[in-house]
Write a protein that holds these residues in place. Structure first.
Motif, mmCIF file in Angstrom:
data_model
loop_
_atom_site.group_PDB
_atom_site.id
_atom_site.type_symbol
_atom_site.label_atom_id
_atom_site.label_comp_id
_atom_site.label_asym_id
_atom_site.label_seq_id
_atom_site.Cartn_x
_atom_site.Cartn_y
_atom_site.Cartn_z
ATOM 1 N N ALA A 240 64.210 42.023 45.065
ATOM 2 C CA ALA A 240 64.807 40.215 45.868
ATOM 3 C C ALA A 240 64.909 39.860 43.794
ATOM 4 O O ALA A 240 66.283 39.081 43.861
ATOM 5 C CB ALA A 240 63.476 39.335 45.874
ATOM 6 N N VAL A 241 63.978 40.502 43.257
ATOM 7 C CA VAL A 241 64.862 39.798 41.734
ATOM 8 C C VAL A 241 66.164 40.495 40.865
ATOM 9 O O VAL A 241 66.933 40.427 39.964
ATOM 10 C CB VAL A 241 63.490 39.916 41.063
ATOM 11 N N GLY A 242 66.094 41.740 41.549
ATOM 12 C CA GLY A 242 66.855 42.761 40.765
ATOM 13 C C GLY A 242 66.744 43.353 39.970
ATOM 14 O O GLY A 242 67.429 43.858 38.909
ATOM 15 N N VAL A 243 65.102 44.268 39.955
ATOM 16 C CA VAL A 243 64.542 44.404 38.548
ATOM 17 C C VAL A 243 64.373 45.722 39.201
ATOM 18 O O VAL A 243 63.348 45.425 40.189
ATOM 19 C CB VAL A 243 64.038 43.512 37.382
ATOM 20 N N VAL A 244 63.894 46.286 38.730
ATOM 21 C CA VAL A 244 63.063 48.023 38.734
ATOM 22 C C VAL A 244 61.752 47.305 38.221
ATOM 23 O O VAL A 244 61.706 47.866 37.227
ATOM 24 C CB VAL A 244 63.374 49.427 38.261
ATOM 25 N N PRO A 245 60.649 47.472 38.395
ATOM 26 C CA PRO A 245 59.660 47.173 38.996
ATOM 27 C C PRO A 245 58.549 48.492 37.662
ATOM 28 O O PRO A 245 59.099 50.113 37.425
ATOM 29 C CB PRO A 245 58.495 47.028 39.601
ATOM 30 N N GLN A 246 58.322 47.916 36.361
ATOM 31 C CA GLN A 246 57.671 48.805 35.600
ATOM 32 C C GLN A 246 55.803 48.624 36.070
ATOM 33 O O GLN A 246 55.368 47.485 35.991
ATOM 34 C CB GLN A 246 57.663 48.765 34.340
ATOM 35 N N LEU A 247 55.563 49.598 36.133
ATOM 36 C CA LEU A 247 53.731 49.364 36.905
ATOM 37 C C LEU A 247 53.246 49.358 35.830
ATOM 38 O O LEU A 247 52.904 50.331 35.158
ATOM 39 C CB LEU A 247 53.594 50.488 38.010
ATOM 40 N N GLU A 248 51.444 48.861 35.594
ATOM 41 C CA GLU A 248 50.563 49.389 34.801
ATOM 42 C C GLU A 248 48.945 49.392 35.641
ATOM 43 O O GLU A 248 48.812 47.798 36.498
ATOM 44 C CB GLU A 248 49.965 47.508 33.486
ATOM 45 N N PHE A 249 48.698 50.379 36.090
ATOM 46 C CA PHE A 249 47.635 49.766 36.629
ATOM 47 C C PHE A 249 45.991 49.918 36.124
ATOM 48 O O PHE A 249 46.250 50.255 35.070
ATOM 49 C CB PHE A 249 47.415 51.597 37.382
ATOM 50 N N LEU A 250 45.342 49.327 36.693
ATOM 51 C CA LEU A 250 44.379 48.692 36.653
ATOM 52 C C LEU A 250 42.884 49.082 37.400
ATOM 53 O O LEU A 250 43.209 49.018 38.491
ATOM 54 C CB LEU A 250 44.353 47.071 35.910
ATOM 55 N N PRO A 251 42.050 48.680 37.203
ATOM 56 C CA PRO A 251 40.937 48.900 38.018
ATOM 57 C C PRO A 251 40.684 47.758 39.442
ATOM 58 O O PRO A 251 41.570 46.693 39.116
ATOM 59 C CB PRO A 251 39.731 48.286 36.687
ATOM 60 N N ASP A 252 40.090 48.058 40.355
ATOM 61 C CA ASP A 252 39.854 46.348 41.324
ATOM 62 C C ASP A 252 39.125 45.529 40.769
ATOM 63 O O ASP A 252 38.563 45.476 39.917
ATOM 64 C CB ASP A 252 38.637 47.425 43.149
ATOM 65 N N GLN A 253 40.045 44.585 41.574
ATOM 66 C CA GLN A 253 38.966 43.081 41.210
ATOM 67 C C GLN A 253 38.246 42.771 41.990
ATOM 68 O O GLN A 253 38.200 43.165 43.067
ATOM 69 C CB GLN A 253 40.357 41.784 41.448
ATOM 70 N N PRO A 254 36.590 41.972 41.574
ATOM 71 C CA PRO A 254 35.673 41.833 42.349
ATOM 72 C C PRO A 254 35.992 40.857 43.186
ATOM 73 O O PRO A 254 36.869 40.079 42.661
ATOM 74 C CB PRO A 254 34.836 41.457 40.772
ATOM 75 N N GLY A 255 35.700 40.808 44.348
ATOM 76 C CA GLY A 255 35.958 39.692 45.452
ATOM 77 C C GLY A 255 37.129 39.731 46.435
ATOM 78 O O GLY A 255 36.942 39.533 47.352
ATOM 79 N N ASP A 256 38.082 41.497 45.888
ATOM 80 C CA ASP A 256 39.695 41.320 47.131
ATOM 81 C C ASP A 256 39.139 42.361 48.067
ATOM 82 O O ASP A 256 38.434 43.012 47.560
ATOM 83 C CB ASP A 256 40.152 42.104 46.297
#
Length: 338
Positions: A268-284
């Protein structure tokens, strides 16, 4: 002409709802306390077109001040119904400020119910949340699922407690109540702390997208116009079924995995995402997934907006904001600070 009180009227969903009700011929009294969770200027911009309408009145008042404060602040009108959207929002922040969430969402709701009782206002639509289901193993989520010991965040607990309160007032004072459980609402004016908004801003800024966990968590993203349609249908149901007490899911019933959402926002934005993987968030929670059978049967609710179209409308709204406007500055600040 119906007169409707909408709490949380300056927020994302509240401002869309008020516009719809005004277009539908209602008189609307809006209440908001401009909670500092995000920049007041964003809510003022949401309110600006509403303030220009002859059938809209706005009151700045905090529900925590009690029913006497509400009586003093609100116009003395014969209200047909109350739509209670006001709440301190956000799962993550509720872990850091649990008392504030209980005070706003539980005590505030109690004060509103007491004000309604004193003024014999008998119809309430209460905004609950899909978070009340927690990590319920059975999907899709049904309204008759037992929910004791399910909530995994103070925010979720405050919403489930709010549902219990509405039943108490239905039982004691015969209030007509519909608890509407919202499922990850998105669209124009979405709060800057929510995932779609943050992802779009990060992509526009050339920054990586944070992915918590392995990207397999899923959410039932529901476009704001579909949620508002469900609210209005719920209101009409209540007004035609006095004495009722019901709880319904207002979701899209099509969960989207986090990695798929990131790709869709990138498109939708017209940009290929770059990803940064992080630990799970508490409460999610792992997944939210609405069973809409009851809402369809009772209300005729049928969400119609595909994710790609909803994201297109959201990005078009973002693009309307000048880069040097107070709103754009506030959105960028929210993105950097999260």
């Amino acid at each position: 002409m119906r007169t409707i009180l909408v709490t949380g009227c300056a927020g994302f969903i509240g401002s869309h709802l008020c516009e719809y009700l005004l277009t539908d011929g209602c008189r609307v009294v809006g209440l908001d306390n401009f909670d500092p969770f995000y920049d007041r200027q964003l809510k003022e911009e949401n309110l600006r077109p509403l303030r220009q309408h002859a059938r809209f009145a706005f009151c700045e008042v905090d529900l925590r001040q009690g029913p006497d404060a509400l009586t003093a602040a609100l116009p003395a009108l014969p209200y047909d119904a109350v739509i209670h959207l006001a709440a301190k929002a956000g799962v993550g922040p509720s872990l850091r400020e649990p008392a504030a969430y209980l005070e706003n969402n539980l005590l505030g709701t109690t004060h509103l119910l007491e004000w309604m009782r004193r003024h014999t206002i008998q119809t309430l639509l209460f905004a609950s949340s899909s978070s009340v289901y927690g990590n319920t193993p059975a999907t899709p989520f049904r309204e008759d699922e037992p929910l004791l010991a399910r909530c995994i965040s103070p925010y979720a607990a405050s919403k489930l407690a709010g549902e219990e309160l509405t039943f108490t007032y239905h039982h004691l004072y015969q209030m007509s109540v519909l608890n509407a459980r919202f499922f990850t609402v998105y669209g124009p004016r979405q709060r800057p702390d929510l995932a779609i908004h943050k992802f779009a801003q990060l992509l526009r800024a050339g920054q990586p997208i944070p992915v918590y966990g392995d990207g397999s968590t899923s959410r039932d993203y529901t476009f704001v116009a579909d949620t508002v349609d469900g609210i209005v249908r719920g209101l009409n149901y209540l007004l035609h079924h006095p004495g009722t007490y019901e709880t319904v899911n207002l979701g899209n019933s099509q969960p989207v995995a986090l990695l798929d959402l990131v790709a869709a926002v990138g498109a939708a934005v017209g940009v290929v995402p770059q990803l940064e993987f992080l630990p799970d968030q508490p409460g999610d929670v792992d997944i939210t997934y609405a069973d809409n059978t009851k809402a369809k049967r009772l209300l005729g609710y049928e969400p119609r907006t595909p994710l790609a179209e909803g994201l297109r409308q959201f990005v078009a709204w973002l693009d309307e904001k000048p880069r040097n406007s107070p709103q754009a500055a506030s959105l960028q600040e929210a993105t950097v600070s999260e």
